[in-house]
Design a protein around this motif. Structure first.
Motif, short mmCIF file in Angstrom:
data_model
loop_
_atom_site.label_atom_id
_atom_site.label_comp_id
_atom_site.label_asym_id
_atom_site.label_seq_id
_atom_site.Cartn_x
_atom_site.Cartn_y
_atom_site.Cartn_z
N UNK A 7 0.82 -1.20 0.00
CA UNK A 7 0.00 0.00 0.00
C UNK A 7 0.86 1.25 0.00
N UNK A 8 0.24 2.42 -0.02
CA UNK A 8 0.96 3.66 -0.15
C UNK A 8 2.00 3.93 0.94
N UNK A 9 1.87 3.34 2.13
CA UNK A 9 2.84 3.59 3.18
C UNK A 9 3.86 2.47 3.32
N UNK A 10 3.74 1.43 2.52
CA UNK A 10 4.56 0.24 2.71
C UNK A 10 6.05 0.57 2.72
N UNK A 11 6.50 1.39 1.79
CA UNK A 11 7.92 1.68 1.69
C UNK A 11 8.45 2.48 2.88
N UNK A 12 7.56 3.02 3.67
CA UNK A 12 7.98 3.88 4.77
C UNK A 12 7.63 3.29 6.13
N UNK A 13 7.18 2.06 6.17
CA UNK A 13 6.81 1.46 7.44
C UNK A 13 5.43 1.90 7.88
N UNK A 14 5.02 1.43 9.04
CA UNK A 14 3.65 1.68 9.48
C UNK A 14 3.57 2.63 10.66
N UNK A 15 4.68 3.18 11.12
CA UNK A 15 4.61 4.07 12.26
C UNK A 15 4.28 5.49 11.81
N UNK A 16 3.80 6.28 12.75
CA UNK A 16 3.50 7.67 12.45
C UNK A 16 2.30 7.87 11.55
N UNK A 17 1.25 7.07 11.75
CA UNK A 17 0.06 7.21 10.92
C UNK A 17 -0.82 8.34 11.43
#
Length: 191
Positions: A7-17
């Motif tokens: 998904x759109x955040x995959x490359x940046x990890x899942x923290x800081x949503x």
């Protein structure tokens, strides 16, 4: 949980949503440069059907597979329609939308903010003159610090699949970012 693999955040990890309320977000007013363009055939703007169907409980994937005109469209297009509804001053259940199509996380949001500062391109200003040197705003130009200056000079059909995928991902981030900035939404990030 909001960022799914690929998904759109995959490359940046899942923290800081971004933490959204359960209740739909209603902008105080439409973005000052929002233009409502109804189609002659239906009397509605092209984004309205997707927005209405989403408010009525349809998932963006379902809307994409069976849009009003009958031809399948990309999920990102449906999400863009829903975000356009918000920019036009309509309510959007952002938490529900984020579950279906994640918004930028803190790291991505800060990269986009940095680009605004460094380039002087303000995504909340008039798009007809908010580009570099007072020119028209374009996503390609805005994202050139990420994609590289050479990217915009390559014709679309000559871009690598990897570049197209990277650009598409950043456009998805930018669509969320622009919509939220244009309606004055200040995100709260959670780790």
């Amino acid at each position: 949980d909001q960022a799914q693999p690929g998904g759109p955040n995959h490359a940046f990890g899942q923290s800081g949503v971004i933490e959204f309320d359960d209740a739909p977000f209603v902008p105080k007013k439409p973005w000052q440069y929002a233009i409502y363009k109804p189609m002659k055939k239906t009397g509605l703007a092209s984004w309205e059907s997707s927005h209405t169907r989403f408010l009525n409980g349809d998932h963006p994937q379902t809307i994409a597979m069976s849009p009003a005109n009958g031809r399948p469209i990309q999920v990102a297009t449906v999400v863009g329609h829903i975000l356009e509804g918000m920019v036009q001053g309509r309510a959007v259940p952002l938490k529900l939308l984020a579950d279906a199509f994640p918004p930028p996380n803190r790291e991505v949001w800060e990269k986009l903010q940095k680009i605004e500062i460094e380039t002087g391109i303000d995504v909340a200003k008039d798009p007809s003159s908010s580009g570099k040197n007072g020119e028209k705003f374009t996503k390609t130009e805005f994202l050139s610090p990420i994609m590289g200056e050479h990217f915009s000079k390559i014709p679309y059909n000559e871009r690598s699949d990897q570049d197209k995928q990277k650009f598409g991902l950043w456009c998805q981030h930018l669509d969320w970012y622009m919509a939220l900035r244009r309606v004055g939404y200040h995100p709260h990030f959670i780790d």
